[in-house]
Design a protein around this motif. Structure first.
Motif, short mmCIF file in Angstrom:
data_model
loop_
_atom_site.label_atom_id
_atom_site.label_comp_id
_atom_site.label_asym_id
_atom_site.label_seq_id
_atom_site.Cartn_x
_atom_site.Cartn_y
_atom_site.Cartn_z
N THR A 61 74.91 -10.72 1.63
CA THR A 61 75.41 -10.18 0.35
C THR A 61 76.94 -10.22 0.26
OG1 THR A 61 75.41 -7.98 1.32
CG2 THR A 61 73.47 -8.59 0.02
N ARG A 62 77.58 -10.52 1.38
CA ARG A 62 79.06 -10.53 1.35
C ARG A 62 79.64 -11.90 1.67
NH1 ARG A 62 80.33 -6.17 5.62
NH2 ARG A 62 78.36 -6.89 6.47
N ALA A 63 78.81 -12.94 1.59
CA ALA A 63 79.32 -14.29 1.86
C ALA A 63 80.43 -14.61 0.85
CB ALA A 63 78.19 -15.29 1.75
N PRO A 64 81.48 -15.32 1.29
CA PRO A 64 82.64 -15.50 0.42
C PRO A 64 82.46 -16.49 -0.73
CG PRO A 64 82.98 -16.58 2.54
CD PRO A 64 81.70 -15.83 2.65
N SER A 65 81.39 -17.30 -0.72
CA SER A 65 81.19 -18.23 -1.84
C SER A 65 79.70 -18.49 -1.98
CB SER A 65 81.92 -19.55 -1.58
OG SER A 65 81.29 -20.24 -0.51
N LEU A 66 79.33 -19.09 -3.12
CA LEU A 66 77.92 -19.41 -3.36
C LEU A 66 77.43 -20.39 -2.30
CD1 LEU A 66 75.44 -19.13 -5.16
CD2 LEU A 66 76.35 -20.99 -6.58
N ARG A 67 78.28 -21.36 -1.94
CA ARG A 67 77.91 -22.37 -0.95
C ARG A 67 77.61 -21.72 0.42
NH1 ARG A 67 80.96 -25.53 2.66
NH2 ARG A 67 79.84 -27.42 3.28
N ARG A 68 78.51 -20.83 0.83
CA ARG A 68 78.31 -20.15 2.12
C ARG A 68 77.07 -19.26 2.09
NH1 ARG A 68 80.56 -23.24 5.64
NH2 ARG A 68 82.70 -23.72 5.08
N LYS A 69 76.83 -18.67 0.94
CA LYS A 69 75.67 -17.79 0.83
C LYS A 69 74.38 -18.61 0.93
CE LYS A 69 73.69 -14.30 -2.24
NZ LYS A 69 74.18 -12.99 -2.69
N ALA A 70 74.36 -19.76 0.25
CA ALA A 70 73.15 -20.61 0.28
C ALA A 70 72.88 -21.10 1.70
CB ALA A 70 73.33 -21.80 -0.67
N ILE A 71 73.94 -21.48 2.41
CA ILE A 71 73.78 -21.96 3.79
C ILE A 71 73.24 -20.84 4.68
CG2 ILE A 71 75.01 -22.77 5.85
CD1 ILE A 71 77.00 -24.20 3.94
N LEU A 72 73.85 -19.67 4.53
CA LEU A 72 73.47 -18.54 5.39
C LEU A 72 72.03 -18.09 5.12
CD1 LEU A 72 74.31 -16.59 7.60
CD2 LEU A 72 75.42 -15.16 5.87
N LEU A 73 71.68 -18.06 3.83
CA LEU A 73 70.30 -17.69 3.46
C LEU A 73 69.30 -18.66 4.11
CD1 LEU A 73 70.02 -16.94 -0.36
CD2 LEU A 73 69.00 -15.63 1.49
N ALA A 74 69.62 -19.96 4.00
CA ALA A 74 68.71 -20.98 4.55
C ALA A 74 68.58 -20.80 6.05
CB ALA A 74 69.23 -22.38 4.23
N LYS A 75 69.68 -20.50 6.70
CA LYS A 75 69.66 -20.35 8.15
C LYS A 75 68.82 -19.15 8.57
CE LYS A 75 72.00 -19.61 12.31
NZ LYS A 75 72.36 -18.47 13.07
N VAL A 76 69.05 -18.03 7.89
CA VAL A 76 68.31 -16.81 8.27
C VAL A 76 66.81 -17.00 7.99
CG1 VAL A 76 68.05 -14.34 7.78
CG2 VAL A 76 70.33 -15.32 8.09
N GLN A 77 66.49 -17.71 6.90
CA GLN A 77 65.07 -17.98 6.62
C GLN A 77 64.47 -18.90 7.68
OE1 GLN A 77 65.01 -19.38 2.56
NE2 GLN A 77 64.81 -17.31 1.75
N ASP A 78 65.26 -19.87 8.17
CA ASP A 78 64.77 -20.72 9.26
C ASP A 78 64.37 -19.87 10.46
OD1 ASP A 78 65.29 -23.06 7.88
OD2 ASP A 78 67.05 -23.62 9.07
N GLU A 79 65.20 -18.87 10.78
CA GLU A 79 64.92 -18.04 11.96
C GLU A 79 63.60 -17.30 11.76
OE1 GLU A 79 66.71 -19.11 14.05
OE2 GLU A 79 68.85 -19.06 13.63
N ALA A 80 63.34 -16.84 10.54
CA ALA A 80 62.05 -16.18 10.27
C ALA A 80 60.91 -17.16 10.53
CB ALA A 80 61.99 -15.71 8.81
N GLY A 81 61.08 -18.41 10.08
CA GLY A 81 60.06 -19.44 10.30
C GLY A 81 59.84 -19.68 11.78
N HIS A 82 60.94 -19.72 12.55
CA HIS A 82 60.81 -19.94 14.00
C HIS A 82 59.97 -18.83 14.62
CE1 HIS A 82 64.92 -22.24 13.93
NE2 HIS A 82 63.98 -22.81 13.22
#
Ligand SMILES: [Fe+2]
Ligand SMILES: [Fe+2]
Length: 315
Positions: A61-82
């Motif tokens: 929720t505090r990522a500095p840009s939309l791009r960083r937020k999208a990347i971080l969201l994708a990464k955290v979702q990957d970890e859930a999948g793992h």
């Protein structure tokens, strides 16, 4: 063909499969020790993926840009999948997912010590990607050849995603290092905090790792903790030079004779403290997981009710 195989025949078949470097599959007989070791190892890995969502999830929720937020969201979702593939892999060995979660939230089963450290600045997101996911890759690439088929196959996909995680972390740090002086200091400060805990991710030194010999004999593990730690140090130093950061270790230097970097002593007392539940965030991480599991009870109940109904209709 004989009607039943004796335990001795089954054991011989298992040993033969391992010695030929073939995979053990869920249909195969395995010694109880192998089954228990595999469940423990995969469960700890699954728990680490799921708990590992928290330190970085903290910054979505505090990522500095939309791009960083999208990347971080994708990464955290990957970890859930793992985590989910890995819990499924334990089920092929007869484990129960609910039981494993229960063991996690009651502190009877462990997860990687690294996730018990706090994420204080956004540079931590970059450093976790670079060093923590980087260390995870070092550990996990050899596991793609682990003797247990479902685990080895899960690891192939997981490693591909981990390599995206590592790259995004490095790219984020590179961007910050090209920024202001305050940003560069923020990166260095985060590196200083994460370097030693990253080295601890490979586990205790070989002399202090009682399960390693058996795990290597069963070809569950392919390299010892110290071998992997050395590989990680050797890989990370040139990357740090490219970034323009240093590691907080005055003893870190190239040893031409060994063909490796020498490095200082890891604080194993700190590691033992964190593993035994006394790290900075252990209580918070487990409590958060327990709460999330409780909050999700209605989803599990609804899914079970739906499955029951579908079965009744089919009957
Ligand atoms: Fe992961
Ligand atoms: Fe990752």
């Amino acid at each position: 063909m004989t009607a039943t195989l004796s335990e001795k025949d089954l054991e011989a078949h298992f040993e033969h499969t391992i010695s030929k470097d073939q995979r053990i599959e869920p249909r195969d007989w395995v010694p109880e020790g192998y089954r228990k070791t595999m469940i423990r190892m995969i469960a700890q890995h699954a728990h680490s993926e799921i708990i590992g969502m928290q330190p970085e999830g903290n910054w979505i929720t505090r990522a500095p840009s939309l791009r960083r937020k999208a990347i971080l969201l994708a990464k955290v979702q990957d970890e859930a999948g793992h985590g989910l593939y890995l819990y499924s892999a334990t089920e092929t060995l007869g484990a129960d997912r609910g039981d494993l979660t229960e063991r996690l939230v009651t502190g009877r089963q462990k997860y990687s010590s690294i996730f018990n450290y706090p994420t204080l600045t956004f540079a931590d997101v970059g450093v976790i990607g670079w060093l923590v996911d980087g260390a995870a890759i070092c550990n996990q690439v050899p596991l793609c050849r682990s003797s247990y088929g479902p685990y080895a196959r899960a690891m192939i996909r997981i490693c591909k995603e981990e390599s995206f995680h590592q790259r995004q972390g490095f790219e984020l740090l590179m961007t910050m290092m090209k920024g202001t002086r305050a940003q560069r200091e923020m990166v260095q400060e985060a590196v200083n905090r994460w370097w030693w805990p990253s080295l601890m991710m490979f586990g205790p030194p070989d002399g202090d790792s009682p399960n390693t010999a058996q795990s290597m004999a069963w070809r569950i593990k392919r390299h010892t903790n110290d071998e992997l730690r050395q590989r990680f140090v050797d890989m990370s130093v040139p990357q740090a030079e490219i970034l323009g950061v240093t590691f907080p270790d005055p003893e870190l230097k190239w040893n031409a004779e060994r063909g490796h970097y020498d490095f200082g002593a890891v604080d194993w007392d700190e590691f033992k403290q964190v593993v035994s539940g006394n790290g900075p965030c252990n209580a918070e991480r487990v409590e958060h997981r327990r709460q999330a599991h409780e909050d999700g009870a209605w989803v599990r109940e609804a899914a079970a009710a739906h499955a029951r109904k579908t079965q009744e209709v089919a009957a």
